[in-house]
Write a protein that holds these residues in place. Structure first.
Motif, short mmCIF file in Angstrom:
data_model
loop_
_atom_site.label_atom_id
_atom_site.label_comp_id
_atom_site.label_asym_id
_atom_site.label_seq_id
_atom_site.Cartn_x
_atom_site.Cartn_y
_atom_site.Cartn_z
N UNK A 71 0.81 -1.14 -0.04
CA UNK A 71 -0.21 0.28 0.05
C UNK A 71 0.95 1.31 -0.11
N UNK A 72 2.07 1.38 0.88
CA UNK A 72 2.86 2.44 0.69
C UNK A 72 3.58 2.61 -0.51
N UNK A 73 3.93 1.61 -1.17
CA UNK A 73 4.63 1.87 -2.35
C UNK A 73 3.71 2.18 -3.51
N UNK A 74 2.27 1.64 -3.48
CA UNK A 74 1.34 2.01 -4.53
C UNK A 74 1.16 3.53 -4.36
N UNK A 79 1.54 9.25 -6.03
CA UNK A 79 1.86 10.67 -5.85
C UNK A 79 2.90 11.19 -6.75
N UNK A 80 3.65 10.37 -7.41
CA UNK A 80 4.45 10.94 -8.38
C UNK A 80 3.85 11.62 -9.52
N UNK A 81 4.52 12.60 -10.22
CA UNK A 81 4.04 13.08 -11.50
C UNK A 81 4.26 12.35 -12.51
N UNK A 82 3.34 12.38 -13.50
CA UNK A 82 3.72 11.17 -14.55
C UNK A 82 4.23 11.87 -15.67
N UNK A 83 5.51 11.28 -16.10
CA UNK A 83 6.34 12.21 -17.37
C UNK A 83 5.23 11.92 -18.51
#
Length: 111
Positions: A71-74, A79-83
């Motif tokens: 769950x933490x990894x997903x 949360x990361x922006x998609x390039x």
């Protein structure tokens, strides 16, 4: 009290991350038919330590559900922006062939 709870949560998170590495090590050792008893004992000790830390966390007033590693990894990937790449070409516009470019099946060898 919040500092103590957060400190315990950090320790739990660190241990869980270490546990995933040890589990991967065990899988690798099993796949190569090696003895994995030392890593297994280490993993069992880590699990016991996490259990003890969770007990201390609950006793200190921690009541929310702790996320699993998956769950933490997903959540961190979400949360990361998609390039973003180039915008998609308009399919309705006619495509001009590129002069000088080779098409599949062609070569630049002279005969």
């Amino acid at each position: 009290m919040d500092n103590k709870i957060n400190e315990i949560r950090r320790k739990i998170s660190t241990l869980r991350a270490e546990m995933t590495l040890v589990e991967a090590s065990i899988r690798d050792q099993v796949n190569r038919d090696l003895d994995c008893s030392e890593a297994s004992y280490r993993l069992m000790a880590m699990r016991a330590e996490v259990t003890e830390l969770i007990g201390r966390w609950k006793a200190a007033g921690g009541g929310e559900r702790l996320p699993t590693v998956r769950e933490r990894l997903s959540r961190s990937f979400a949360d990361r922006s998609v390039a973003t790449g180039k915008p998609a070409a308009d399919k309705s516009a006619p495509v001009k062939p590129d002069k000088g470019r080779l098409r599949p099946g062609q070569s630049n060898a002279r005969v």
